[in-house]
Enzyme design. Structure first.
Site, PDB file in Angstrom:
ATOM      1  N   THR A 124      -4.553  13.648   5.231  1.00  0.00           N
ATOM      2  CA  THR A 124      -3.134  13.786   5.609  1.00  0.00           C
ATOM      3  C   THR A 124      -2.920  15.088   6.382  1.00  0.00           C
ATOM      4  O   THR A 124      -2.269  15.106   7.440  1.00  0.00           O
ATOM      5  CB  THR A 124      -2.221  13.726   4.374  1.00  0.00           C
ATOM      6  OG1 THR A 124      -2.602  12.607   3.573  1.00  0.00           O
ATOM      7  CG2 THR A 124      -0.772  13.584   4.774  1.00  0.00           C
TER       8      THR A 124
ATOM      9  N   LYS B  83       0.864  -1.188   0.000  1.00  0.00           N
ATOM     10  CA  LYS B  83       0.000   0.000   0.000  1.00  0.00           C
ATOM     11  C   LYS B  83       0.887   1.220   0.000  1.00  0.00           C
ATOM     12  O   LYS B  83       1.824   1.315   0.794  1.00  0.00           O
ATOM     13  CB  LYS B  83      -0.881  -0.004   1.271  1.00  0.00           C
ATOM     14  CG  LYS B  83      -1.812   1.205   1.358  1.00  0.00           C
ATOM     15  CD  LYS B  83      -3.072   0.987   0.547  1.00  0.00           C
ATOM     16  CE  LYS B  83      -3.861   2.261   0.298  1.00  0.00           C
ATOM     17  NZ  LYS B  83      -3.426   3.005  -0.922  1.00  0.00           N
TER      18      LYS B  83
ATOM     19  N   GLY C 111      -2.644   8.400  -4.272  1.00  0.00           N
ATOM     20  CA  GLY C 111      -1.968   9.611  -4.742  1.00  0.00           C
ATOM     21  C   GLY C 111      -0.725   9.956  -3.943  1.00  0.00           C
ATOM     22  O   GLY C 111      -0.438   9.367  -2.903  1.00  0.00           O
ATOM     23  N   ASP C 112       0.016  10.889  -4.455  1.00  0.00           N
ATOM     24  CA  ASP C 112       1.160  11.517  -3.779  1.00  0.00           C
ATOM     25  C   ASP C 112       1.429  12.783  -4.603  1.00  0.00           C
ATOM     26  O   ASP C 112       0.508  13.282  -5.275  1.00  0.00           O
ATOM     27  CB  ASP C 112       2.380  10.568  -3.748  1.00  0.00           C
ATOM     28  CG  ASP C 112       3.484  11.034  -2.792  1.00  0.00           C
ATOM     29  OD1 ASP C 112       3.358  10.811  -1.576  1.00  0.00           O
ATOM     30  OD2 ASP C 112       4.467  11.651  -3.245  1.00  0.00           O
TER      31      ASP C 112
ATOM     32  N   LYS D 172       5.390   3.360   8.393  1.00  0.00           N
ATOM     33  CA  LYS D 172       4.224   4.245   8.541  1.00  0.00           C
ATOM     34  C   LYS D 172       2.936   3.419   8.558  1.00  0.00           C
ATOM     35  O   LYS D 172       2.081   3.588   9.427  1.00  0.00           O
ATOM     36  CB  LYS D 172       4.200   5.223   7.361  1.00  0.00           C
ATOM     37  CG  LYS D 172       3.108   6.265   7.423  1.00  0.00           C
ATOM     38  CD  LYS D 172       2.867   6.932   6.076  1.00  0.00           C
ATOM     39  CE  LYS D 172       4.111   7.560   5.499  1.00  0.00           C
ATOM     40  NZ  LYS D 172       3.786   8.448   4.354  1.00  0.00           N
TER      41      LYS D 172
ATOM     42  N   LYS E 162       5.438   1.818  -3.084  1.00  0.00           N
ATOM     43  CA  LYS E 162       5.356   3.165  -3.662  1.00  0.00           C
ATOM     44  C   LYS E 162       5.607   3.048  -5.151  1.00  0.00           C
ATOM     45  O   LYS E 162       6.255   2.113  -5.607  1.00  0.00           O
ATOM     46  CB  LYS E 162       6.444   4.062  -3.047  1.00  0.00           C
ATOM     47  CG  LYS E 162       6.170   5.538  -3.199  1.00  0.00           C
ATOM     48  CD  LYS E 162       5.231   6.022  -2.124  1.00  0.00           C
ATOM     49  CE  LYS E 162       4.816   7.458  -2.302  1.00  0.00           C
ATOM     50  NZ  LYS E 162       4.122   7.967  -1.090  1.00  0.00           N
TER      51      LYS E 162
HETATM   52  P1  NDP Z   1       0.880  17.886  -4.185  1.00  0.00           P
HETATM   53  O1  NDP Z   1       1.375  17.526  -5.536  1.00  0.00           O
HETATM   54  O2  NDP Z   1      -0.572  18.072  -3.965  1.00  0.00           O
HETATM   55  O3  NDP Z   1       1.616  19.195  -3.663  1.00  0.00           O
HETATM   56  C1  NDP Z   1       2.996  19.255  -3.568  1.00  0.00           C
HETATM   57  C2  NDP Z   1       3.390  20.652  -3.104  1.00  0.00           C
HETATM   58  O4  NDP Z   1       4.791  20.648  -2.802  1.00  0.00           O
HETATM   59  C3  NDP Z   1       3.207  21.705  -4.183  1.00  0.00           C
HETATM   60  O5  NDP Z   1       2.975  22.937  -3.597  1.00  0.00           O
HETATM   61  C4  NDP Z   1       4.556  21.664  -4.902  1.00  0.00           C
HETATM   62  O6  NDP Z   1       4.879  22.856  -5.601  1.00  0.00           O
HETATM   63  C5  NDP Z   1       5.502  21.450  -3.738  1.00  0.00           C
HETATM   64  N1  NDP Z   1       6.689  20.726  -4.197  1.00  0.00           N
HETATM   65  C6  NDP Z   1       6.727  19.505  -4.759  1.00  0.00           C
HETATM   66  N2  NDP Z   1       7.985  19.185  -5.104  1.00  0.00           N
HETATM   67  C7  NDP Z   1       8.743  20.223  -4.742  1.00  0.00           C
HETATM   68  C8  NDP Z   1      10.130  20.480  -4.840  1.00  0.00           C
HETATM   69  N3  NDP Z   1      10.980  19.589  -5.377  1.00  0.00           N
HETATM   70  N4  NDP Z   1      10.589  21.664  -4.348  1.00  0.00           N
HETATM   71  C9  NDP Z   1       9.733  22.562  -3.814  1.00  0.00           C
HETATM   72  N5  NDP Z   1       8.397  22.375  -3.710  1.00  0.00           N
HETATM   73  C10 NDP Z   1       7.924  21.209  -4.162  1.00  0.00           C
HETATM   74  O7  NDP Z   1       1.462  16.732  -3.218  1.00  0.00           O
HETATM   75  P2  NDP Z   1       0.981  16.341  -1.735  1.00  0.00           P
HETATM   76  O8  NDP Z   1       0.509  17.532  -1.014  1.00  0.00           O
HETATM   77  O9  NDP Z   1       0.120  15.155  -1.859  1.00  0.00           O
HETATM   78  O10 NDP Z   1       2.368  15.826  -1.109  1.00  0.00           O
HETATM   79  C11 NDP Z   1       3.242  16.697  -0.373  1.00  0.00           C
HETATM   80  C12 NDP Z   1       4.155  15.842   0.496  1.00  0.00           C
HETATM   81  O11 NDP Z   1       3.374  15.081   1.418  1.00  0.00           O
HETATM   82  C13 NDP Z   1       5.022  14.830  -0.244  1.00  0.00           C
HETATM   83  O12 NDP Z   1       6.249  14.683   0.430  1.00  0.00           O
HETATM   84  C14 NDP Z   1       4.222  13.533  -0.113  1.00  0.00           C
HETATM   85  O13 NDP Z   1       5.038  12.395  -0.250  1.00  0.00           O
HETATM   86  C15 NDP Z   1       3.699  13.688   1.297  1.00  0.00           C
HETATM   87  N6  NDP Z   1       2.524  12.900   1.649  1.00  0.00           N
HETATM   88  C16 NDP Z   1       1.383  12.953   0.917  1.00  0.00           C
HETATM   89  C17 NDP Z   1       0.265  12.228   1.308  1.00  0.00           C
HETATM   90  C18 NDP Z   1      -1.031  12.323   0.596  1.00  0.00           C
HETATM   91  O14 NDP Z   1      -2.010  11.731   1.068  1.00  0.00           O
HETATM   92  N7  NDP Z   1      -1.148  13.058  -0.511  1.00  0.00           N
HETATM   93  C19 NDP Z   1       0.316  11.343   2.487  1.00  0.00           C
HETATM   94  C20 NDP Z   1       1.551  11.421   3.229  1.00  0.00           C
HETATM   95  C21 NDP Z   1       2.599  12.155   2.804  1.00  0.00           C
HETATM   96  P3  NDP Z   1       4.681  22.911  -7.199  1.00  0.00           P
HETATM   97  O15 NDP Z   1       3.222  22.913  -7.428  1.00  0.00           O
HETATM   98  O16 NDP Z   1       5.373  24.170  -7.607  1.00  0.00           O
HETATM   99  O17 NDP Z   1       5.362  21.690  -7.745  1.00  0.00           O
HETATM  100  O1  2IT Z   2       3.064   8.949   1.542  1.00  0.00           O
HETATM  101  C1  2IT Z   2       1.909   8.521   1.752  1.00  0.00           C
HETATM  102  O2  2IT Z   2       1.604   7.956   2.804  1.00  0.00           O
HETATM  103  C2  2IT Z   2       0.910   8.707   0.700  1.00  0.00           C
HETATM  104  N1  2IT Z   2       1.203   9.322  -0.323  1.00  0.00           N
HETATM  105  C3  2IT Z   2      -0.477   8.142   0.865  1.00  0.00           C
HETATM  106  C4  2IT Z   2      -0.489   6.694   0.489  1.00  0.00           C
HETATM  107  C5  2IT Z   2      -1.838   6.047   0.442  1.00  0.00           C
HETATM  108  O3  2IT Z   2      -1.857   4.851   0.072  1.00  0.00           O
HETATM  109  O4  2IT Z   2      -2.850   6.656   0.761  1.00  0.00           O
END
Ligand code: NDP
Ligand code: 2IT
Length: 448
Positions: free
Chosen positions: A212, A93, A168-169, A117, A129
């Site tokens: 999240t 997952k 998603g991520d 996690k 992943k």
């Molecule tokens: P999104 O794509 O929705 O948003 C990502 C954000 O981070 C955007 O504002 C983006 O800016 C910025 N960003 C991405 N890459 C970079 C970079 N290299 N340098 C600077 N800014 C960056 O992703 P999420 O919000 O889903 O994910 C954000 C973080 O949270 C990640 O680390 C992800 O692995 C983690 N995460 C996500 C989960 C989820 O459920 N979605 C769960 C747990 C963790 P821009 O638009 O300019 O690229």
């Molecule tokens: O980093 C993470 O935990 C996620 N992007 C969410 C993973 C998921 O299966 O919901």
């Protein structure tokens, strides 16, 4: 801290030689191994069963070609990945990331972190992943659909509701999950819970979108309240402006905090009166535009090019919610000099090892990613349960379960840190608590 345990050092050194180019993966492994030294010493059965050697080797890593046709009629090719890291406690997952920086090292660090996690959530989910170096930014909906369909044409044979359940991520939100799900359904001729983060009404769970960010604030709130504090009246900086950041802002504001800054990869906004989230949602969720447009609507706010400057803004609580290694030692020192009390990680591995050491040396409260951002995948687990039962729970039910899970994770971290002789060190606690369940399952299942 260095690795002093012979067994862990031997396994790590061997890995560092085999995976010399995978620096993010090695960074993640080293951080976990450092925490596990007392545990491995206490449990000789882990060495006897080769647990650490097996843990750092993915059960399977698939790399595939993703050809698609762009709007000008040109054939484009991207690289697709799915790393199925560990299935000891449940089906693989974990999310899919579409970003130009995606490579095998990034996929493996994320898959490795996901094992612990997912274990912390208390739900039956293994770690995995995937993703691609495809960049959805600036692409038309038709191009994104063409890419997602081609990606799924290969991925579908490796996943399934009892095998591997992606979500998603970065770069993969509701739009992408929709195209991926549609193609899976067509190929497999099955409507199942094979992906999470689906649209509400099409198999998706209420509150998964928010989970999240909300979960991060629930965890941060546990840390604050157990240290005689709260979000009420706190000044908060939240990096990113994507899915995690937006709903972290929403919940932090609901809990009485003033969020003053957000960013994207181009630069950051500072609004001393507090971020107006409706404007950010309109820019990011509706129009897929850049965060700098915020200052056109709110002239009292400022925009600065470059994202690392966000950590020079004075705050009580910092919630990094963008990407890996976004807080380096200099940024950590700037936060400490400005009196930060709590850093809680919404992104995966957003703090470099030097930054974490600086926070810990300065006595800053620190909530590690594996624990603090687990609310997303936990709610994915709740989506899987609802899909299997063919029912939907109300938003209140899902939110209450999410809140309970985040409280349990906090308690598990505190207890495990204590047990490991590092009271109050939530990073050690998260690694130890997440690891023990997986390691014991691996011992029980024999050498597989
Ligand atoms: P999104 O794509 O929705 O948003 C990502 C954000 O981070 C955007 O504002 C983006 O800016 C910025 N960003 C991405 N890459 C970079 C970079 N290299 N340098 C600077 N800014 C960056 O992703 P999420 O919000 O889903 O994910 C954000 C973080 O949270 C990640 O680390 C992800 O692995 C983690 N995460 C996500 C989960 C989820 O459920 N979605 C769960 C747990 C963790 P821009 O638009 O300019 O690229
Ligand atoms: O980093 C993470 O935990 C996620 N992007 C969410 C993973 C998921 O299966 O919901």
């Amino acid at each position: 801290m260095a690795l002093t345990n012979d067994y862990l050092k031997r396994v790590y050194d061997g890995l560092a030689e085999r995976c010399a180019n995978e620096k993010e993966f090695l960074q993640a492994v080293e951080e976990v191994f450092e925490s596990l030294q007392p545990v491995v010493e206490k449990h000789p059965e882990y060495e006897a069963n080769g647990i650490m050697e097996r843990l750092v080797e993915p059960e399977r890593a698939i790399i595939f070609r993703v050809p698609w046709v762009d709007d000008s009629g040109k054939v484009q090719v991207n690289r697709g990945y799915r790393v199925q890291f560990n299935s000891a406690i449940g089906p693989y997952k974990g999310g899919l990331r579409f970003h130009p920086s995606v490579n095998l090292s990034v996929m493996k660090f994320l898959g490795f972190e996901q094992i612990f996690k997912n274990s912390l959530t208390g739900l039956p989910m293994g770690g995995g992943k995937g993703g691609s170096d495809f960049d959805p930014k600036g692409k038309s909906d038709r191009e994104v659909m063409a890419f997602c369909q081609s990606f799924m044409n290969e991925l579908y044979r490796h996943i399934g509701p009892d095998t591997d359940v992606p979500a998603g991520d970065i770069g993969v939100g509701a739009r992408e999950v929709g195209y991926l799900f549609g193609q899976y359904k067509r190929l497999a001729n099955e409507f199942t819970g094979v992906l999470t983060g689906k649209k509400v009404g099409s198999g998706g769970s209420l509150v998964r979108t928010q989970a999240t960010g909300y979960g991060l604030c629930y965890y941060a709130n546990e840390v604050l309240t157990h240290n005689g504090s709260s979000f009420e009246g706190k000044t908060v900086v939240i990096s990113g402006s994507g899915n995690v950041a937006i709903y972290a802002v929403e919940k932090a504001q609901e809990l009485g905090a003033k969020v003053v800054a957000m960013c994207d990869s181009s630069g950051y906004i500072y609004d001393p009166d507090g971020i107006k989230l409706d404007t950010v949602k309109d820019i990011k969720e509706v129009r897929r535009a850049r965060i700098k447009e915020y200052v056109d609507v709110h002239p009292g706010a400022t925009y600065t090019e470059g994202c690392s400057g966000i950590w020079t803004i004075k705050c009580d609580v910092a919630l990094p919610c963008a990407t890996q290694n976004e807080i380096n030692e200099d940024s950590a020192k700037a936060l400490i000099a400005n009196g930060v009390q709590l850093v809680c990680e919404g992104a995966n591995m957003p703090s470099t090892p030097e930054a974490i050491a600086a926070f810990q040396d300065a006595g800053v409260l620190f909530g590690p990613a594996k624990a603090a951002n687990a609310g997303g995948v936990a709610t994915s687990g709740l989506e899987m349960t609802q899909n299997s039962e063919r029912i939907y729970w109300s938003a209140e039910e899902v939110d209450a379960k999410l809140h309970g899970i985040m409280k349990n994770i906090y308690k598990a971290c505190v207890d495990a840190a204590e047990e490991a002789g590092k009271p109050g060190n939530l990073a050690v606690g998260a690694n130890v608590a997440g690891f023990l369940k997986v390691a014991d399952a691996m011992v029980w299942q024999g050498t597989v």
